[in-house]
Design a protein around this motif. Sequence first.
Motif, PDB file in Angstrom:
ATOM      1  N   PHE A 104       0.824  -1.203   0.000  1.00  0.00           N
ATOM      2  CA  PHE A 104       0.000   0.000   0.000  1.00  0.00           C
ATOM      3  C   PHE A 104       0.862   1.259   0.000  1.00  0.00           C
ATOM      4  CE2 PHE A 104      -2.381   3.337   2.202  1.00  0.00           C
ATOM      5  CZ  PHE A 104      -3.417   3.466   1.303  1.00  0.00           C
ATOM      6  N   PHE A 123       1.981   1.862  -3.469  1.00  0.00           N
ATOM      7  CA  PHE A 123       0.873   2.327  -4.311  1.00  0.00           C
ATOM      8  C   PHE A 123       0.506   3.770  -3.988  1.00  0.00           C
ATOM      9  CE2 PHE A 123      -3.715   3.044  -4.437  1.00  0.00           C
ATOM     10  CZ  PHE A 123      -3.909   2.975  -5.801  1.00  0.00           C
ATOM     11  N   LEU A 124       0.393   4.076  -2.683  1.00  0.00           N
ATOM     12  CA  LEU A 124      -0.103   5.399  -2.287  1.00  0.00           C
ATOM     13  C   LEU A 124       0.834   6.498  -2.777  1.00  0.00           C
ATOM     14  CD1 LEU A 124      -2.304   6.876  -0.673  1.00  0.00           C
ATOM     15  CD2 LEU A 124      -0.756   6.878   1.247  1.00  0.00           C
ATOM     16  N   TRP A 139       0.468   6.920  -6.496  1.00  0.00           N
ATOM     17  CA  TRP A 139      -0.861   7.464  -6.782  1.00  0.00           C
ATOM     18  C   TRP A 139      -0.930   8.935  -6.412  1.00  0.00           C
ATOM     19  CZ3 TRP A 139      -4.742   9.713  -3.982  1.00  0.00           C
ATOM     20  CH2 TRP A 139      -6.015   9.719  -4.566  1.00  0.00           C
ATOM     21  N   TYR A 140      -0.368   9.291  -5.257  1.00  0.00           N
ATOM     22  CA  TYR A 140      -0.492  10.652  -4.771  1.00  0.00           C
ATOM     23  C   TYR A 140       0.381  11.621  -5.571  1.00  0.00           C
ATOM     24  CZ  TYR A 140      -3.059  12.741  -0.962  1.00  0.00           C
ATOM     25  OH  TYR A 140      -4.015  13.377  -0.241  1.00  0.00           O
ATOM     26  N   ASN A 194     -11.661  10.009  -1.742  1.00  0.00           N
ATOM     27  CA  ASN A 194     -10.864   8.980  -2.364  1.00  0.00           C
ATOM     28  C   ASN A 194     -10.423   7.974  -1.323  1.00  0.00           C
ATOM     29  OD1 ASN A 194      -9.915   8.235  -4.838  1.00  0.00           O
ATOM     30  ND2 ASN A 194      -9.092  10.270  -5.200  1.00  0.00           N
ATOM     31  N   PRO A 212      -7.643   5.713  -1.333  1.00  0.00           N
ATOM     32  CA  PRO A 212      -6.222   5.569  -0.949  1.00  0.00           C
ATOM     33  C   PRO A 212      -5.725   6.562   0.104  1.00  0.00           C
ATOM     34  CG  PRO A 212      -6.442   5.279  -3.290  1.00  0.00           C
ATOM     35  CD  PRO A 212      -7.792   5.683  -2.795  1.00  0.00           C
ATOM     36  N   PRO A 213      -5.937   7.888  -0.056  1.00  0.00           N
ATOM     37  CA  PRO A 213      -5.392   8.762   0.982  1.00  0.00           C
ATOM     38  C   PRO A 213      -6.159   8.677   2.294  1.00  0.00           C
ATOM     39  CG  PRO A 213      -6.596  10.053  -0.612  1.00  0.00           C
ATOM     40  CD  PRO A 213      -6.565   8.664  -1.140  1.00  0.00           C
ATOM     41  N   MET A 256      -6.913   5.902   3.672  1.00  0.00           N
ATOM     42  CA  MET A 256      -6.557   4.635   4.323  1.00  0.00           C
ATOM     43  C   MET A 256      -5.726   4.818   5.593  1.00  0.00           C
ATOM     44  SD  MET A 256      -8.073   2.301   2.929  1.00  0.00           S
ATOM     45  CE  MET A 256      -8.507   1.105   4.136  1.00  0.00           C
ATOM     46  N   PRO A 257      -4.651   5.643   5.581  1.00  0.00           N
ATOM     47  CA  PRO A 257      -3.880   5.793   6.818  1.00  0.00           C
ATOM     48  C   PRO A 257      -4.731   6.258   7.991  1.00  0.00           C
ATOM     49  CG  PRO A 257      -2.650   6.679   4.989  1.00  0.00           C
ATOM     50  CD  PRO A 257      -4.013   6.341   4.468  1.00  0.00           C
TER      51      PRO A 257
END
Lengths: 396, 401
Positions: free
Chosen positions: A258, A261-262, A265-266, B113, B115-116, B118-119
């Motif tokens: 992850f 990926f992050l 992606w970011y 979104n 992905p961001p 998730m943390p």
Amino acid sequence: MSYQKKNLPSKIYLIGFILFLIGGGLSALAFSVDLKRAYMNYIVMYMFVVSVAVGSLGVVAIEYMSGAIWSTPFRRVSEFLAGIIFILIILVIPILFGIQDIFKWSHSEIVMKDEIIKSKSAYLNKDFFIIRSLACIVIWIFFYLLLFRNSKKQDTTKDVKYTLNNNKISVIFAPFGIVTLTIAAIDFMMSLEPHWYSTIYGVYYFAGSLIAGFTSLALTSILLLENGYLDSRMSKRHYHSLGTLIFGLNIFWAYIAFSQFLLIWYADIPEETFWLIPRLQGGWGIISLLLLFVHFIIPFLILLPSTAKTNLKTLKIMSVWLLFAHWLDLFWLVMPNYSKDSVPLNWIELAFPVTAVGLILIVFKFIADRNNLIPVGDPKLENGINLSLYPDLSID
Amino acid sequence: MIKKLKQIFDKADKDLGLDNRSEKLYGIAALFDTPDDIISAAADVQFEGYEKYDVHTPYPVHGMDDAMKLKPTRLGFFTFFFGAIGTLSALLMIWYMVGFDYKNIIGGKPFFNIPPSMPITFELTVLFAAIATISLMLILFNKLPKVNHPLIDTEYMKRVSSDRFGIVIQQSDPKFNKDEIVNLFKKLGSSDISYINYFEKDESNTKAPIISIKFILGNFVLFIGVSIITYLTLNYLLFITPFDWMNKQPRLMPQSSSTFFKDGRGMRNPVEGTVAKNFIPYEYQGMPDSLVKNMANPLPVNDSVINTGKSKFNIYCSPCHGYFAKGDSRLRGQFPNPPSLHTEKVRKWQDENIYHVITNGQNSMPSYTKQITKDERWAIIHYIRVLQRAQNANDTDIETK
């Protein structure tokens, strides 16, 4: 304690050879059908065998480094699996002869035109690649021989000295193991797309390797225990620890995956995203989603309750499951280089896993026949089987 | 001062009835030296058939569950449940904040979104699960707070919370027999056997410890202490070298001077002819409107354009020109009334001429470039045309049946 050595049934040889011959034959045929595709599959197979072998060696080293007692009764299983390291020296040969067919950076006319590859050519060149690949294997074999020789000698002498020696060797092996695994991951998989780089790539492969090491240990030792080849006094508590480690490492893998990926992606910058975009679209997008569920979410939910970790049947199924997930992971890393648009899947993709399983079975049986299945001379063994908290023996 | 506090605390203890013990026996306690001893002792006590007994150790001893034949705790389900609530509430919170209530473009990504998020989701899951586990363990499973448990303030409790391992068999056990139990403990190799009595004051008479003066005073002192430390940290400590490293950075603040350039200024002028992003300079700035030509209205005539034009016209134009552009100002003579927009001259004007007046200004009317964007100006022009048409309709505009 008295230990009667029982040989594994010769059926294993038979199955191993049948799988190896069928898979190997089909794989050889695949090379004449579609060279590039066969080579990509071969790299997946090679990296899988590396992760099982070196992952198992890592498991042995971790036991010595942490002074673990509970894993001593089935340490031999990992030691046998790590013996696969020897056949790596044969397995790597086709890749070394096929550098021109596999790697873009090996073509001098491409390197001349491409500024990025040119700047990396001090590292990515044929000679250095061959040296690195062989050096990694030599380092693995060297440490494997040191650790396994001491362990074998202990069977007869029962000397604590060998355990203490192995502790030191394992500590020295740890940095070498991590660096060589990183080099292997970068060389064989990341350099397939020489424009792309990810600094966490080595850790990603390392996490997968440790999962492969621990799951192959769990699977093999449960099969051996069920058929009476290991000490029957071993309890569920041993497998609780093993299951927890597999569970934890799987989360570690997801965390690393992850993170990679992050960041891509970011940041959303073209020199990084071109690697990820084909993997998130079309057929590969389904594989990516599948990887998320197969490699992380489903095993996470299944292995979460402590009853699942002590249930040998569940643990056995999940080991096979996670080994498959690891293969899928490597497949996802390598195969888009063969076809970016669709997922290639036919008999060629099946032939190589079959070969790998056959090879591992043959090597395992070969080594297991020549050694005790339990480290009978290890001073930690008795405490390890009873899992007493305060062993009489004090090992620093 | 301290003496006085001690008196208060002693009195509080006395009120709780923690000074004297009654004759009534609570149970028999035994101390053991090693964790292996306590595990075998617990297994033996379990084997003898005692039900009401408990084991105390300074740290978790693995294998105790098996020895005492305890059922697996259900605490894990609560952990899972509250962890799941944490996950969902984190996602809901992030969705509400960035995807619904305060939409902000960040890096051209969609507002909400996965992905961001998730943390943060991960952190909140762990936080909810951990807090729920600890508090439910204390309240639901350990039945705390409880200040008058008979084991409190005993020599036994002092030892099992530091260096020994202990087991207590309660008097309420159906198989309870003093001599048998003492013999059993001796046989198991206990180093110290003691009898533990109830407190003199009955459990039911004890005040709830939450409102005891000790508890309130302790919390008050803690509150004051934390406040003072926080205040000092934020207002003094962070300005003392080396903790001020975030505050003092080797960079220039806006409008400050610098010796780097000859003119001694820290800020630079943009290069001659620099144009701001999304800004196209107006070609006819300061020219008479007769020179303006070849600018067609780029916007189509439709509902949303007309509505934009209407709202902008009502905000910026109507104070002087009036809601219907008749020149009927609402300013009550504080500012000269502008002419009507329904005059022959304005009706004959091309769109570009009106655009020029809005952009450039005319007579007393200032330029509206700062307030009204280019597209909005064109939309206003469409709306002015609507108003003009409404005042001077053609015969064909009248719908006949």
